[in-house]
Motif scaffolding. Structure first.
Motif, short mmCIF file in Angstrom:
data_model
loop_
_atom_site.label_atom_id
_atom_site.label_comp_id
_atom_site.label_asym_id
_atom_site.label_seq_id
_atom_site.Cartn_x
_atom_site.Cartn_y
_atom_site.Cartn_z
N ASP A 272 -38.56 -37.84 24.50
CA ASP A 272 -39.06 -38.04 23.14
C ASP A 272 -39.99 -36.90 22.73
OD1 ASP A 272 -37.65 -40.42 23.00
OD2 ASP A 272 -39.35 -41.65 23.64
N PHE A 273 -40.83 -36.45 23.66
CA PHE A 273 -41.74 -35.34 23.35
C PHE A 273 -40.94 -34.08 23.03
CE2 PHE A 273 -45.22 -37.24 26.31
CZ PHE A 273 -45.37 -38.29 25.42
N THR A 274 -39.83 -33.87 23.75
CA THR A 274 -38.99 -32.70 23.49
C THR A 274 -38.41 -32.75 22.08
OG1 THR A 274 -38.41 -32.61 25.85
CG2 THR A 274 -37.03 -31.36 24.32
N LYS A 275 -37.93 -33.94 21.68
CA LYS A 275 -37.38 -34.09 20.33
C LYS A 275 -38.42 -33.80 19.27
CE LYS A 275 -33.95 -37.64 21.54
NZ LYS A 275 -33.56 -39.05 21.32
N VAL A 276 -39.60 -34.40 19.43
CA VAL A 276 -40.66 -34.21 18.44
C VAL A 276 -41.10 -32.74 18.42
CG1 VAL A 276 -43.01 -34.85 17.79
CG2 VAL A 276 -41.45 -36.59 18.65
N GLY A 277 -41.19 -32.13 19.60
CA GLY A 277 -41.59 -30.73 19.67
C GLY A 277 -40.65 -29.81 18.92
N PHE A 278 -39.34 -30.05 19.07
CA PHE A 278 -38.38 -29.19 18.37
C PHE A 278 -38.33 -29.50 16.88
CE2 PHE A 278 -36.65 -28.05 22.53
CZ PHE A 278 -36.39 -26.71 22.32
N GLU A 279 -38.58 -30.73 16.49
CA GLU A 279 -38.66 -31.03 15.06
C GLU A 279 -39.83 -30.28 14.43
OE1 GLU A 279 -38.97 -35.23 14.81
OE2 GLU A 279 -36.83 -35.61 15.24
N MET A 280 -40.97 -30.26 15.11
CA MET A 280 -42.13 -29.54 14.60
C MET A 280 -41.91 -28.03 14.69
SD MET A 280 -45.08 -31.99 16.30
CE MET A 280 -46.46 -31.11 15.56
N LEU A 281 -41.20 -27.60 15.74
CA LEU A 281 -40.93 -26.17 15.90
C LEU A 281 -40.01 -25.66 14.80
CD1 LEU A 281 -41.74 -24.11 18.17
CD2 LEU A 281 -39.43 -24.40 19.06
N ASP A 282 -38.97 -26.44 14.48
CA ASP A 282 -38.03 -26.02 13.44
C ASP A 282 -38.67 -26.05 12.05
OD1 ASP A 282 -36.11 -25.66 15.35
OD2 ASP A 282 -35.19 -27.64 15.08
N ALA A 283 -39.73 -26.85 11.90
CA ALA A 283 -40.43 -26.91 10.61
C ALA A 283 -41.44 -25.78 10.44
CB ALA A 283 -41.14 -28.26 10.45
#
Length: 491
Positions: free
Chosen positions: A79-90
């Protein structure tokens, strides 16, 4: 050395010698080969390690964590990986990392990770190495970073909201907000804490002082030499070849000019001084006579040099430069037809070249980058109720597993070696010996894990055991039903 490398290979990113914005920086460059090979190097590294808008790492529990606990942690880390990439792509990561890779081609990239707002959770800044001074500890790790740069006076309070400005600086901001102020930022580590200070470099006034749990800097070096805090990247390795290629191109242009316009001798009674004679296309050189017995008064000067040899030398230099910069993955368009095997072998050779950098990129770029991101995510309270020690990347409790195309290719090679070993053992000793020697029931899980498959599709150990028990129970019930049917038929 860096200034020469930027001047010939990446002139537009050359920040040395105080350039003016909009200034032309490619003077005395007679070829764009350096820019071409660096562009391809950057594109290759980015596509292999950090492909845009794709998941290229995976947070996982360390190997020392018991499997019963690691299964629970891996769900949270997924879950942390998903959230991290969502914030990274933003954020502006894909733009900043590309700029940083250009500096990495020379030898040292300096990426600054800052906390953003709700629209852009992270702010990434590719800082030119010209602004940065690095200090290493006794183990070759960067522990102190100085950055000297200029900033508009009006942006000081916006950049550092907690800045304690002196009366003199406040008057400067009010009277001339667009003037440039040279500031010195210092980041250093003492124990497990990072200290951050900002000075007005002209007055030495300190107006920012804070203690942080993270550095904010991601310093990556390629081709590092012991005792040197900076790296020597492929551009440095190819620097002499690039300079020689550039000089050869200049001479070819001059030779072509002379061949096109020619040079001539003109009869004259004066004496030529060879120390002041400058040869240029179309010029006329006064001489006493250029033929006997009062021969012609004007005649073309015989040309010198061999263009074929120049072309041969340029081709060799070009091949050497492309090999150093990992641009030789495709055969030349001219010449004999190449086979598919040659293309495949060139692709494998390119991957091997990148893997030579992979360990340092993992240690100095990927891990510090994600440690900064996790710390910011924890401070923004987007990770839920989790102890801070569980988001510390120490490769014991938490590790970062790279699943980029480069890492996946290595995983596929490992899978092929595993399958080949099992097939060889089965051919020599038989299936029973293989089942007795290897955990064949875990093979599908391990192959899926090493191929980079997402954790969401993998069963935990308890789920695998439960599924196998249900499958065995279903098989036994089916066998009992078949036996009952056979008994009734016999009766």
């Amino acid at each position: 050395m860096y200034e020469r490398a930027y001047r010939i290979a990446i002139p537009n990113r050359n920040m040395y010698n105080n350039p003016v914005p909009g200034q032309r920086k490619n003077y005395n460059n007679y070829t764009s080969l350096g820019t071409q090979v660096v562009d391809r190097f950057v594109n290759h590294i980015q596509a292999s390690l950090t492909p845009p808008f794709k998941r290229w790492v995976e947070l996982k529990a360390g190997d020392s964590v018991p499997e019963e606990i690691s299964d629970q942690l891996n769900k949270a880390y997924s879950d942390f990986t998903k959230v991290g990439f969502e914030m990274l792509d933003a954020s502006n990561f894909n733009v900043a990392i590309s700029e940083s890779y250009y500096d990495l081609a020379v030898g040292t990239s300096c990426l600054l990770v800052s906390e953003g707002d709700d629209n852009a959770p992270f702010i990434f800044t590719a800082v030119p190495p010209e602004q940065v001074t690095l200090v290493e500890d006794g183990y070759g790790r960067v522990y102190m970073i100085f950055r000297k740069h200029k900033i508009e006076a009006a942006l000081i309070k916006e950049t550092w909201p907690t800045a304690r400005l002196s009366a003199e600086m406040q008057r400067l901001i009010n009277s001339n907000p667009l003037c440039d102020v040279e500031v010195l930022e210092v980041t250093y580590k003492v124990g497990k804490k990072y200290y951050y200070e900002v000075f007005n470099n002209s007055t030495q006034d300190k107006f920012v002082e804070s203690v942080m749990s993270r550095s904010g800097w991601v310093i990556t070096r390629l081709g590092k030499v012991p005792g040197e805090p900076y790296g020597r990247g492929p551009v440095i390795v190819a620097l002499e070849d690039l300079q020689m290629y550039n000089k050869a191109k200049e001479l070819m242009i001059r030779s072509a000019q002379m061949s096109t316009f020619g040079m001539y001798t003109v009869a004259d009674s004066d004496i030529i001084n060879p120390n002041t004679l400058v040869l240029s296309p179309g010029m006329m050189i006064p001489v006493s006579r250029n033929a006997g017995a009062n021969g012609p008064s004007i005649a073309p000067l015989p040309g010198a040099g061999n263009l074929d040899m120049q072309q041969f030398m340029l081709a060799d230099l070009q091949n050497d430069i492309k090999t150093i910069m990992m641009n030789d993955r495709m055969p030349p368009e001219i010449g004999a037809v190449r086979s598919a095997t040659e293309y495949a072998l060139r692709g494998q050779s390119r991957q091997i070249d990148v893997q030579s950098y992979f360990g340092r990129l993992q240690y100095e770029m990927v891990q510090p980058l994600w440690q900064n991101m996790l710390t910011i995510m924890y401070e923004k309270e987007v990770l839920g109720d989790i102890p801070p020690e569980l988001i510390t990347i120490d490769n014991m409790l938490l590790k970062v597993r790279v699943v980029s195309p480069l890492a996946k290719e290595q995983g596929i090679i490992d899978m092929q070696n595993t399958i080949q070993t099992i097939q060889t053992a089965q051919a020599l000793a038989g299936l029973e010996a293989v089942n007795a020697s290897y955990k064949m029931e875990d093979l599908p899980y391990i192959l899926a894990r090493d191929s980079g498959m997402t954790q969401d599709l993998l069963r935990t150990k308890e789920e695998r055991e439960q599924f196998m028990a249900q499958a065995q129970q279903a098989a036994q019930m089916q066998q009992m039903a078949e036996m009952a049917g056979m008994s009734s038929a016999a009766a």
